[in-house]
Design an enzyme around this catalytic site. Sequence first.
Site, PDB file in Angstrom:
ATOM      1  CE  LYS A 112      44.013  26.199  10.072  1.00 57.46           C
ATOM      2  NZ  LYS A 112      43.714  27.609   9.694  1.00 57.46           N
TER       3      LYS A 112
HETATM    4  C1  LIG Z   1      43.622  28.407   8.478  1.00 58.58           C
HETATM    5  C2  LIG Z   1      43.052  29.787   8.534  1.00 58.58           C
HETATM    6  C3  LIG Z   1      42.559  30.443   7.377  1.00 58.58           C
HETATM    7  C4  LIG Z   1      42.659  29.840   5.988  1.00 58.58           C
HETATM    8  O1  LIG Z   1      41.746  28.789   5.794  1.00 58.58           O
HETATM    9  P1  LIG Z   1      41.943  27.769   4.564  1.00 58.58           P
HETATM   10  O2  LIG Z   1      40.938  26.708   4.774  1.00 58.58           O
HETATM   11  O3  LIG Z   1      43.350  27.273   4.699  1.00 58.58           O
HETATM   12  O4  LIG Z   1      41.730  28.544   3.308  1.00 58.58           O
HETATM   13  C5  LIG Z   1      41.993  31.705   7.519  1.00 58.58           C
HETATM   14  N1  LIG Z   1      41.931  32.305   8.725  1.00 58.58           N
HETATM   15  C6  LIG Z   1      42.401  31.720   9.862  1.00 58.58           C
HETATM   16  C7  LIG Z   1      42.323  32.448  11.159  1.00 58.58           C
HETATM   17  C8  LIG Z   1      42.966  30.435   9.812  1.00 58.58           C
HETATM   18  O5  LIG Z   1      43.431  29.865  10.950  1.00 58.58           O
END
Ligand SMILES: *Cc1c(COP(=O)(O)O)cnc(C)c1O
Length: 499
Positions: A112
Amino acid sequence: MNYTSTRNHSVKVSAAHAIATGISPDGGLYVPETIPAFTYEELLAAAKADYRERAVSVLGKYLTDFTADELRECVDGAYTGKFGGEEVAPVVDIAENRFVLELWHGPTCAFKDMALQLLPHLLTRSVKKTCDGKEIVILVATSGDTGKAALEGFRDVPGTRIIVFYPVEGVSAIQKKQMVTQEGENVGVCAIRGNFDDAQTGVKRIFTDREIAAVLEKHNMAFSSANSINWGRLAPQIVYYISAYADLMNRGVIKNKGDKINVVVPTGNFGNILAAYYAKKMGLPIGRLICASNANNVLTDFIRTGVYDRNRQFYTTLSPSMDILISSNLERLIYDLSGCDSERVKGWMDSLSATGRYEVDDDVKEKISALFWAGCCDDEATQRTISEIFEERHYLADTHTAVALNVYEQYVKEFGSDVPAVIASTASPYKFAPAVLGAIARDRVSDDEFEMLDGLHAVSGVETPDPLAGLKGKAVRFDRVCDGSGMRETVLDMLGITE
Ligand SMILES: *Cc1c(COP(=O)(O)O)cnc(C)c1O
């Protein structure tokens, strides 16, 4: 370049407007009217450039109302000195034709950060371009990762405040400690007595409360959102797929113009894999987009059948950031694949909210199966994969990355592995230490999450990321807890507003 809505083709706004407001008033998501090309010559130039220069060249194609200097400032602010190690998004060679793209070297150890470090810079400039110098108040309800990444991204960003609500029983000890020790003069954190849905509902209620909006207006403030449907979070994610390809060119893995890679993404809200789709559409030579899910496999079924059906059991898994039954960003994909047919998309989305189900037409199904492949695995397979990759390749994967690694091996069984695969790694293994330790050294699992960080280090030899290691001695700054009904008062209080 203009942006339109997936549910109303007559909408036409600037990138700055799309970023400042987040979502179109018709409930649709903002999408660029056309997908710009990234040429082979530009790829050659990217190969010679660093991550920040790559980001400026990619983002410049989408955010055309930002000058190159503005974008450079944003990108420098986001990525300079904020990501541990030498590279922002390193590509690690773990086995024959298997490359892990590590996206978690940012300040909160989850992917993120790649977008949420940049979003505050884009958002504040967007607000300047479209609004009138108001102070922006970001409200976030979080189940763990997004809240911390947003806090760290917006910390001390001039012109912004951020307030995060998390469920008092719903986050891990590490995640809680990450949030309640948050530094910065413009941040606030509060626990909610209730679950994530209560926090989310409370935040939505505040967003639509006209009275509180008027109070903020009087103080020259306005609410905004940092959630994952904001175009300002998606655009930065396109960059790292192009960056990974450029790195493979530099290493001689990619030798000729047009040589393909496959991309594998552990998927929840469909943002990360959608960014890879846009990269492919821009001209990056990607063969298959491989969508990996955990036991919440609504996307696996959709990609295989064209039927999206959220009427199913919800599982709490070891890869909690993918525990999701409504993947919001899928709307952008089906919009594009339907030939930008906002009428049809609106129909499918109306059906989703009325019945929890929709089925796309044959033309869209055909395109999906030509572009994507999907697979899923449960917790047991996830932990087995962590253990196997660690034993055989000496690579320590977190639970989300392990889902992708597992699903990729399923793909290889069916189609072989004659092209390099880039596998997105979305979190540091330390962020999910109990499950990772459970996979490789069960006897070291304990009640104390910090003890387990040490245990993971002892067993694996992998460095504990500084931001997590440093948490232990940090002072708690926020110990406030409120009921859902007290959130409004908490927000005003934290903003220093007395009515
Ligand atoms: C948010 C997240 C995901 C999923 O990503 P998307 O863009 O929502 O498909 C996968 N792994 C982790 C560790 C995340 O924080």
